[in-house]
Design a protein around this motif. Structure first.
Motif, PDB file in Angstrom:
ATOM      1  N   VAL A 167       0.857  -1.175   0.000  1.00 60.97           N
ATOM      2  CA  VAL A 167       0.000   0.000   0.000  1.00 60.97           C
ATOM      3  C   VAL A 167       0.898   1.231   0.000  1.00 60.97           C
ATOM      4  O   VAL A 167       1.781   1.352   0.851  1.00 60.97           O
ATOM      5  CB  VAL A 167      -0.922   0.010   1.241  1.00 60.97           C
ATOM      6  CG1 VAL A 167      -1.767   1.269   1.287  1.00 60.97           C
ATOM      7  CG2 VAL A 167      -1.782  -1.226   1.253  1.00 60.97           C
ATOM      8  N   PRO A 168       0.684   2.141  -0.969  1.00 57.73           N
ATOM      9  CA  PRO A 168       1.537   3.333  -0.983  1.00 57.73           C
ATOM     10  C   PRO A 168       1.255   4.230   0.210  1.00 57.73           C
ATOM     11  O   PRO A 168       0.136   4.297   0.710  1.00 57.73           O
ATOM     12  CB  PRO A 168       1.179   4.031  -2.293  1.00 57.73           C
ATOM     13  CG  PRO A 168      -0.178   3.529  -2.622  1.00 57.73           C
ATOM     14  CD  PRO A 168      -0.268   2.138  -2.056  1.00 57.73           C
ATOM     15  N   ALA A 169       2.279   4.914   0.654  1.00 59.03           N
ATOM     16  CA  ALA A 169       2.125   5.831   1.785  1.00 59.03           C
ATOM     17  C   ALA A 169       1.299   7.032   1.345  1.00 59.03           C
ATOM     18  O   ALA A 169       1.482   7.547   0.242  1.00 59.03           O
ATOM     19  CB  ALA A 169       3.494   6.295   2.264  1.00 59.03           C
ATOM     20  N   PRO A 170       0.361   7.468   2.182  1.00 62.47           N
ATOM     21  CA  PRO A 170      -0.471   8.618   1.795  1.00 62.47           C
ATOM     22  C   PRO A 170       0.359   9.893   1.765  1.00 62.47           C
ATOM     23  O   PRO A 170       1.309  10.075   2.519  1.00 62.47           O
ATOM     24  CB  PRO A 170      -1.534   8.669   2.882  1.00 62.47           C
ATOM     25  CG  PRO A 170      -0.944   7.962   4.046  1.00 62.47           C
ATOM     26  CD  PRO A 170       0.000   6.938   3.478  1.00 62.47           C
ATOM     27  N   HIS A 171      -0.013  10.787   0.866  1.00 65.51           N
ATOM     28  CA  HIS A 171       0.637  12.087   0.772  1.00 65.51           C
ATOM     29  C   HIS A 171       0.150  12.963   1.913  1.00 65.51           C
ATOM     30  O   HIS A 171      -0.987  12.825   2.369  1.00 65.51           O
ATOM     31  CB  HIS A 171       0.315  12.760  -0.559  1.00 65.51           C
ATOM     32  CG  HIS A 171       0.814  11.998  -1.741  1.00 65.51           C
ATOM     33  ND1 HIS A 171       2.152  11.880  -2.020  1.00 65.51           N
ATOM     34  CD2 HIS A 171       0.173  11.302  -2.704  1.00 65.51           C
ATOM     35  CE1 HIS A 171       2.308  11.151  -3.110  1.00 65.51           C
ATOM     36  NE2 HIS A 171       1.122  10.785  -3.548  1.00 65.51           N
ATOM     37  N   PRO A 172       0.976  13.873   2.372  1.00 70.71           N
ATOM     38  CA  PRO A 172       0.511  14.763   3.442  1.00 70.71           C
ATOM     39  C   PRO A 172      -0.666  15.612   2.964  1.00 70.71           C
ATOM     40  O   PRO A 172      -0.635  16.188   1.897  1.00 70.71           O
ATOM     41  CB  PRO A 172       1.733  15.643   3.761  1.00 70.71           C
ATOM     42  CG  PRO A 172       2.757  15.329   2.734  1.00 70.71           C
ATOM     43  CD  PRO A 172       2.334  14.115   1.978  1.00 70.71           C
ATOM     44  N   GLY A 173      -1.704  15.650   3.752  1.00 67.88           N
ATOM     45  CA  GLY A 173      -2.889  16.442   3.408  1.00 67.88           C
ATOM     46  C   GLY A 173      -3.880  15.719   2.524  1.00 67.88           C
ATOM     47  O   GLY A 173      -4.932  16.259   2.219  1.00 67.88           O
ATOM     48  N   SER A 174      -3.569  14.502   2.082  1.00 62.33           N
ATOM     49  CA  SER A 174      -4.481  13.819   1.167  1.00 62.33           C
ATOM     50  C   SER A 174      -5.749  13.347   1.876  1.00 62.33           C
ATOM     51  O   SER A 174      -6.808  13.290   1.259  1.00 62.33           O
ATOM     52  CB  SER A 174      -3.786  12.641   0.498  1.00 62.33           C
ATOM     53  OG  SER A 174      -3.428  11.661   1.449  1.00 62.33           O
TER      54      SER A 174
END
Length: 123
Positions: free
Chosen positions: A28-35
């Motif tokens: 699972v890709p790491a979420p972007h900040p603020g996403s």
């Protein structure tokens, strides 16, 4: 006569595929900040758009009995006046198509706004 064993029938639709075993889980890709906040805002806007479209649909279809009641009665004859056929069979469909087109455009605009992308070009 004795009971004979009947072979089981199989439907063949193509070459059988070899069993590769259970699939490995994808990372699972790491979420972007603020996403997370942007997804939450998109969900709120889509919910608001959907509720508005549903309420317009209910108002549109809810007014049909009022319109039919306002039409003049057919008299003593048991036939249905042509105005009833127009109100029931013709009038709602352009409004439903317009409401559906508005909803799709608005949902796409919400998604484009949340993704930060430019709106797609129309030919």
């Amino acid at each position: 006569m004795g009971a004979e064993s009947v072979p089981r029938r199989e439907v063949v639709t193509g070459r059988p595929l070899p069993f590769a075993g259970p699939a490995a889980p994808r990372p699972v890709p790491a979420p972007h900040p603020g996403s997370e906040e942007r997804v939450r805002q998109l969900m709120r806007r889509q919910l608001r758009t959907g509720l508005l479209a549903a309420s317009l649909l209910v108002a549109l279809l809810g007014l049909l009995p009022v319109l039919l009641r306002a039409l003049p009665p057919a008299g003593a004859a048991p036939r249905v006046p042509p105005a009833v056929w127009l109100v029931l069979g013709v009038a709602p469909y352009p409004a439903l198509l317009a409401l559906g087109a508005w909803y799709v455009r608005r949902a796409e605009r919400n998604e484009n706004d949340s993704a930060g992308g430019a709106p797609p070009e129309r030919p």
